[in-house]
Design an enzyme around this catalytic site. Structure first.
Site, PDB file in Angstrom:
ATOM      1  N   LYS A 119       1.363   1.958   7.223  1.00 13.00           N
ATOM      2  CA  LYS A 119       1.663   1.157   8.411  1.00 13.00           C
ATOM      3  C   LYS A 119       2.500   1.935   9.419  1.00 13.00           C
ATOM      4  O   LYS A 119       3.111   2.952   9.097  1.00 13.00           O
ATOM      5  CB  LYS A 119       2.389  -0.127   8.021  1.00 13.00           C
ATOM      6  CG  LYS A 119       1.485  -1.155   7.349  1.00 13.00           C
ATOM      7  CD  LYS A 119       0.258  -1.508   8.182  1.00 13.00           C
ATOM      8  CE  LYS A 119       0.590  -2.258   9.457  1.00 13.00           C
ATOM      9  NZ  LYS A 119      -0.620  -2.497  10.300  1.00 13.00           N
TER      10      LYS A 119
ATOM     11  N   HIS B 268      -1.051   1.871  16.173  1.00 11.51           N
ATOM     12  CA  HIS B 268      -1.288   0.669  16.987  1.00 11.51           C
ATOM     13  C   HIS B 268      -0.226   0.547  18.086  1.00 11.51           C
ATOM     14  O   HIS B 268       0.507  -0.429  18.184  1.00 11.51           O
ATOM     15  CB  HIS B 268      -1.301  -0.584  16.113  1.00 11.51           C
ATOM     16  CG  HIS B 268      -2.332  -0.572  15.023  1.00 11.51           C
ATOM     17  ND1 HIS B 268      -3.688  -0.598  15.292  1.00 11.51           N
ATOM     18  CD2 HIS B 268      -2.203  -0.532  13.669  1.00 11.51           C
ATOM     19  CE1 HIS B 268      -4.356  -0.585  14.144  1.00 11.51           C
ATOM     20  NE2 HIS B 268      -3.487  -0.532  13.157  1.00 11.51           N
TER      21      HIS B 268
ATOM     22  N   GLU C 179      -6.112   5.116  13.479  1.00 10.18           N
ATOM     23  CA  GLU C 179      -7.066   4.211  14.136  1.00 10.18           C
ATOM     24  C   GLU C 179      -7.781   4.821  15.324  1.00 10.18           C
ATOM     25  O   GLU C 179      -8.738   4.218  15.843  1.00 10.18           O
ATOM     26  CB  GLU C 179      -6.372   2.908  14.562  1.00 10.18           C
ATOM     27  CG  GLU C 179      -5.447   3.022  15.759  1.00 10.18           C
ATOM     28  CD  GLU C 179      -4.019   3.384  15.385  1.00 10.18           C
ATOM     29  OE1 GLU C 179      -3.138   3.292  16.254  1.00 10.18           O
ATOM     30  OE2 GLU C 179      -3.782   3.766  14.208  1.00 10.18           O
TER      31      GLU C 179
ATOM     32  N   ARG D 209       0.840  -1.192   0.000  1.00  4.66           N
ATOM     33  CA  ARG D 209       0.000   0.000   0.000  1.00  4.66           C
ATOM     34  C   ARG D 209       0.880   1.249   0.000  1.00  4.66           C
ATOM     35  O   ARG D 209       2.077   1.176   0.281  1.00  4.66           O
ATOM     36  CB  ARG D 209      -0.917  -0.002   1.219  1.00  4.66           C
ATOM     37  CG  ARG D 209      -2.019  -1.040   1.162  1.00  4.66           C
ATOM     38  CD  ARG D 209      -2.821  -1.117   2.447  1.00  4.66           C
ATOM     39  NE  ARG D 209      -2.060  -1.706   3.540  1.00  4.66           N
ATOM     40  CZ  ARG D 209      -2.523  -1.887   4.768  1.00  4.66           C
ATOM     41  NH1 ARG D 209      -3.755  -1.490   5.073  1.00  4.66           N
ATOM     42  NH2 ARG D 209      -1.773  -2.440   5.706  1.00  4.66           N
TER      43      ARG D 209
ATOM     44  N   VAL E 297      -2.066 -12.516  10.401  1.00  3.35           N
ATOM     45  CA  VAL E 297      -1.297 -11.557   9.608  1.00  3.35           C
ATOM     46  C   VAL E 297      -1.632 -10.138  10.057  1.00  3.35           C
ATOM     47  O   VAL E 297      -2.800  -9.733  10.067  1.00  3.35           O
ATOM     48  CB  VAL E 297      -1.579 -11.733   8.109  1.00  3.35           C
ATOM     49  CG1 VAL E 297      -0.864 -10.651   7.292  1.00  3.35           C
ATOM     50  CG2 VAL E 297      -1.129 -13.118   7.648  1.00  3.35           C
TER      51      VAL E 297
ATOM     52  N   SER F 249     -10.954  -2.099   8.071  1.00  5.68           N
ATOM     53  CA  SER F 249     -11.735  -3.107   8.788  1.00  5.68           C
ATOM     54  C   SER F 249     -12.679  -3.815   7.820  1.00  5.68           C
ATOM     55  O   SER F 249     -12.905  -5.026   7.931  1.00  5.68           O
ATOM     56  CB  SER F 249     -12.529  -2.461   9.926  1.00  5.68           C
ATOM     57  OG  SER F 249     -11.664  -1.925  10.900  1.00  5.68           O
TER      58      SER F 249
ATOM     59  N   TYR G  24      -1.244   4.740  10.493  1.00  8.94           N
ATOM     60  CA  TYR G  24      -1.632   3.805  11.548  1.00  8.94           C
ATOM     61  C   TYR G  24      -0.459   3.644  12.509  1.00  8.94           C
ATOM     62  O   TYR G  24       0.688   3.554  12.081  1.00  8.94           O
ATOM     63  CB  TYR G  24      -1.994   2.436  10.960  1.00  8.94           C
ATOM     64  CG  TYR G  24      -3.304   2.409  10.221  1.00  8.94           C
ATOM     65  CD1 TYR G  24      -4.507   2.638  10.890  1.00  8.94           C
ATOM     66  CD2 TYR G  24      -3.356   2.142   8.857  1.00  8.94           C
ATOM     67  CE1 TYR G  24      -5.717   2.611  10.209  1.00  8.94           C
ATOM     68  CE2 TYR G  24      -4.557   2.107   8.170  1.00  8.94           C
ATOM     69  CZ  TYR G  24      -5.744   2.340   8.846  1.00  8.94           C
ATOM     70  OH  TYR G  24      -6.933   2.311   8.181  1.00  8.94           O
TER      71      TYR G  24
ATOM     72  N   VAL H  48     -12.433  -8.087  17.478  1.00  4.05           N
ATOM     73  CA  VAL H  48     -12.708  -7.293  18.674  1.00  4.05           C
ATOM     74  C   VAL H  48     -11.866  -6.025  18.653  1.00  4.05           C
ATOM     75  O   VAL H  48     -10.682  -6.066  18.291  1.00  4.05           O
ATOM     76  CB  VAL H  48     -12.375  -8.111  19.937  1.00  4.05           C
ATOM     77  CG1 VAL H  48     -12.686  -7.309  21.190  1.00  4.05           C
ATOM     78  CG2 VAL H  48     -13.139  -9.422  19.926  1.00  4.05           C
ATOM     79  N   LEU H  49     -12.460  -4.910  19.030  1.00  6.63           N
ATOM     80  CA  LEU H  49     -11.710  -3.651  19.049  1.00  6.63           C
ATOM     81  C   LEU H  49     -12.105  -2.803  20.250  1.00  6.63           C
ATOM     82  O   LEU H  49     -13.290  -2.551  20.472  1.00  6.63           O
ATOM     83  CB  LEU H  49     -11.974  -2.850  17.762  1.00  6.63           C
ATOM     84  CG  LEU H  49     -11.332  -1.462  17.714  1.00  6.63           C
ATOM     85  CD1 LEU H  49      -9.808  -1.592  17.620  1.00  6.63           C
ATOM     86  CD2 LEU H  49     -11.861  -0.645  16.549  1.00  6.63           C
TER      87      LEU H  49
ATOM     88  N   ILE I 102      -5.139  -8.647  15.597  1.00  9.99           N
ATOM     89  CA  ILE I 102      -3.725  -8.849  15.904  1.00  9.99           C
ATOM     90  C   ILE I 102      -2.942  -7.536  15.918  1.00  9.99           C
ATOM     91  O   ILE I 102      -1.949  -7.411  16.643  1.00  9.99           O
ATOM     92  CB  ILE I 102      -3.087  -9.869  14.918  1.00  9.99           C
ATOM     93  CG1 ILE I 102      -1.717 -10.338  15.416  1.00  9.99           C
ATOM     94  CG2 ILE I 102      -3.038  -9.307  13.504  1.00  9.99           C
ATOM     95  CD1 ILE I 102      -1.754 -11.116  16.694  1.00  9.99           C
ATOM     96  N   ASP I 103      -3.372  -6.525  15.158  1.00 15.12           N
ATOM     97  CA  ASP I 103      -2.690  -5.221  15.199  1.00 15.12           C
ATOM     98  C   ASP I 103      -2.718  -4.618  16.601  1.00 15.12           C
ATOM     99  O   ASP I 103      -1.849  -3.813  16.948  1.00 15.12           O
ATOM    100  CB  ASP I 103      -3.332  -4.237  14.217  1.00 15.12           C
ATOM    101  CG  ASP I 103      -2.822  -4.422  12.795  1.00 15.12           C
ATOM    102  OD1 ASP I 103      -1.657  -4.799  12.622  1.00 15.12           O
ATOM    103  OD2 ASP I 103      -3.607  -4.211  11.847  1.00 15.12           O
TER     104      ASP I 103
END
Length: 372
Positions: free
Chosen positions: A75, A96, A118, A15, A298, A134, A94, A239-240, A269-270
């Site tokens: 990222k 995270h 995010e 990306r 991933v 998402s 992002y 889940v977030l 997983i992020d």
């Protein structure tokens, strides 16, 4: 403002932070844009298109980071990139940070102003810059899960939709937000038996009204999660908790009791993952097994469909990037409380409470810091 767009360096990340159309819009607003050579070439966005849009192409990331007032990425910055950031430089990407103390420390040490996609919010309480990815990750999770159920991938050899006379697979989606809804929609489209588990009764009601009897909606308790996970062939973790580490909803003991060859796909997983047995993987080596249960974790899942993801992300991020560039970050953030929610790091100080709680350090009020 001079906006810099470096090439992404995370493994199999194709990306790019700005498309040529986004660059053209920024130039139209009176800004300069520098783009690293071949930043978008893997997805058909070539240097010539960026030049035509008004960008300057440079060879190295170092040239981008040393010159730009604002870095626009996709990222989270890798540690080498964090080392190139300087005091007062704006980073818009992002982040995270909750499960990544090393990155948080590096950003704090750099003195940069880091705004996380995010945690930017909207008037409805949604996460508009997270939602496009998402959507992609939710839809991809079913593709990935269906593939992992094949025998050659370590799965139990089950087709999601079954065939006449053979039961469909049981898919359980933990979380009824954007990612979970898109996962459920894709799984239902493949004629699987789908259950969504969420703790928000209003959201369960909305899903029931949207999908009707094709979707089973269950209120989240320890008991209900355990019951449905142990019966599942495919579990999607969607889940977030905005900005915070994801809660561990599926324990090691549950995983050990699941059917051999069943599959866990952790979209969360992020943010550290919502299964106790989760660990981040890459597109290069996406799966591993624990107690004969296949895990797909991933961390940049939408990167596999990088062209679609890039355009979807740019549609959402461009208005905010232009506001920061047009007004300067202080004015843009102070004028827009939803964009202000995206500020995570400001010149050596952490400004997002959920991240601070996860990392065990102090947080400072973003509005107060900017108002000085």
């Amino acid at each position: 403002m001079l906006i810099g767009v470096p090439k992404e360096i995370k493994v199999h990340e194709y990306r790019v932070g700005m498309t040529p159309a986004s660059v053209r819009e920024a130039v139209h607003h009176g800004h300069q844009v520098v783009v690293q050579k071949d930043a978008g070439s893997a997805i058909g966005l070539h240097d010539a298109q960026y030049v035509q849009a008004g960008a300057t192409i440079v060879e190295s990331a170092d040239e981008i980071f040393s010159a730009a007032d604002m870095i626009v990425k996709v990222k989270e910055p890798q540690l080498g990139e964090c080392a190139m950031l300087r005091e007062g430089q704006i980073l818009f990407t992002y982040l995270h940070l909750a499960p990544d103390p090393q990155q948080a420390e590096a950003l704090l040490a750099s003195g940069c102003v880091a705004i996380a996609y995010e945690t930017v919010t909207d008037v409805r309480g949604g996460l508009p810059l997270l939602a496009p990815m998402s959507e992609v990750a939710g839809r991809m999770s079913i593709q990935a899960g269906a593939h992992c159920l094949e025998m050659e991938q370590g799965g139990r050899g089950q087709l999601l939709g079954g065939v006449p006379g053979v039961p469909a697979a049981k898919v359980v989606v933990l979380g009824g937000g954007v990612a979970g809804t898109n996962a459920a929609r894709m799984a239902m489209g493949l004629e699987a038996h789908v259950t969504v588990i969420d703790m928000n009764l209003h959201r369960l009601y909305e899903l029931d009204m949207q999908f009707g009897p094709k979707l089973n909606t269950i209120f989240a308790t320890v008991d209900s999660i355990e019951e449905h996970v142990l019966e599942a062939d495919l579990v999607i973790g969607a889940v977030l908790v905005p900005g915070a580490a994801a809660p561990k909803l599926v324990t090691k003991e549950m995983v050990a009791s699941m059917k051999r060859g069943s599959v866990l796909v952790d979209i969360s997983i992020d943010q550290g993952g919502c299964f106790e047995t989760s660990k981040a993987t890459t597109h290069e080596d996406p799966t591993y097994a624990v107690d004969e249960v296949v895990h797909y974790c991933v961390a940049n899942m939408p990167g596999a469909v990088a062209r679609t993801s890039t355009f979807a992300l740019n549609n959402a991020t461009l208005p905010f990037a232009l506001a920061i560039a047009d007004k300067g970050y202080k004015a843009a953030l102070l004028e827009n409380p939803y964009l202000l929610a995206g500020l995570n790091v400001h010149k050596g100080q952490l400004t997002y409470q959920a991240v601070a709680d996860a990392l065990g350090i102090d947080a400072y009020d973003a509005f107060d810091l900017l108002s000085v």
